[in-house]
Design a protein around this motif. Sequence first.
Motif, PDB file in Angstrom:
ATOM      1  N   GLU A  50       0.831  -1.203   0.000  1.00 19.37           N
ATOM      2  CA  GLU A  50       0.000   0.000   0.000  1.00 19.37           C
ATOM      3  C   GLU A  50       0.868   1.256   0.000  1.00 19.37           C
ATOM      4  O   GLU A  50       2.013   1.262   0.455  1.00 19.37           O
ATOM      5  N   GLN A  51       0.314   2.328  -0.517  1.00 14.81           N
ATOM      6  CA  GLN A  51       1.035   3.579  -0.653  1.00 14.81           C
ATOM      7  C   GLN A  51       0.910   4.424   0.622  1.00 14.81           C
ATOM      8  O   GLN A  51      -0.178   4.559   1.193  1.00 14.81           O
ATOM      9  N   VAL A  52       2.042   4.980   1.054  1.00 15.98           N
ATOM     10  CA  VAL A  52       2.061   5.865   2.218  1.00 15.98           C
ATOM     11  C   VAL A  52       2.898   7.094   1.887  1.00 15.98           C
ATOM     12  O   VAL A  52       3.749   7.071   0.993  1.00 15.98           O
ATOM     13  N   ARG A  53       2.650   8.165   2.630  1.00 14.81           N
ATOM     14  CA  ARG A  53       3.416   9.399   2.465  1.00 14.81           C
ATOM     15  C   ARG A  53       4.142   9.699   3.766  1.00 14.81           C
ATOM     16  O   ARG A  53       3.543   9.729   4.839  1.00 14.81           O
ATOM     17  N   ILE A  54       5.448   9.894   3.701  1.00 16.30           N
ATOM     18  CA  ILE A  54       6.252  10.221   4.882  1.00 16.30           C
ATOM     19  C   ILE A  54       5.968  11.670   5.267  1.00 16.30           C
ATOM     20  O   ILE A  54       5.994  12.565   4.411  1.00 16.30           O
ATOM     21  N   ASN A  55       5.666  11.900   6.547  1.00 16.76           N
ATOM     22  CA  ASN A  55       5.267  13.249   6.967  1.00 16.76           C
ATOM     23  C   ASN A  55       6.281  13.953   7.857  1.00 16.76           C
ATOM     24  O   ASN A  55       6.034  15.064   8.331  1.00 16.76           O
TER      25      ASN A  55
END
Length: 211
Positions: free
Chosen positions: A160-165
Motif C-alpha cells: 500500500e502507498q504511504v506518504r512520509i510526513n
Amino acid sequence: MREKGRTMAAEEQNPEEQNPQGEPTEQLAPPVNENFKWYIIHAYSGFERKVRESLESRITAFGLQNRIGRIMIPTEPVTELRNGKKYTIDRVFLPGYVLVEMDLDNDLWHVIKNTPRVTGFLGTGDNPVALSEQEVSSILFRSEAAKDKPSMKIKFEKGEQVRINEGPFANFTGAVDDINEDKQTLKVMVSIFGRSTPVEIEFSKVDKVTE
C-alpha cells in the motif's frame, strides 16, 4: 478471607507486566500507611474505570479512607487513525485488572468483593496475593514509559502507498515493503534520484495515501 496471601513470585508474573526494555524500574512513592500492600482485583473487562469509581464511592460511604490508598488502572497511550486524522487515547493494557493499595482484612475483603463488576482478587480461593514493590513498579513503569512514545493502532499492508510526513524524507511517497509490528516501523520503497530506495520509518511518521 482467612489470611493474607503471600507475595507472588516474580518469575510467575505475566511477561507483559515486566519491564519491556530491561531497564531499572522506577521507585514507588512510599505508602501513607506502612501496612498498605498492593493487590490486584479482577473486574469485568472494559469496566475497569467503573470499578474504580465504585470503589472510591464505597470507600467514602464505609469510612475506609484510612484503609485504602491508591487505586490504579494500568494504561498506555495508543494513537489511532480515524478518517485520516490521528487521535491519542489511553488504552488499558491489562484488561480486567485494577491495582489497589490497602491494609486488607476480612471486613475490607467483603466490601471490595461485593463491589459491582468485581469478580474477585488475584490469588487462590479466599487468599488474595499481595504484589511485591518490584512487581508493582514494573507495571506502573510501563505506563509511565509509554507516555513518551504512544504506540500506533494502525494496520498497514504490504504494497500500500504511504506518504512520509516527518524527517529528511518528508513528503516522499512510496510503497510499504515490510512491516515490523514489534518495533512499529515500516520499510518504505521511495524513489530517490530515480532509484527505488528502502527507508525505515516509524508508524507515526507516515500517512496512508487515500485516493
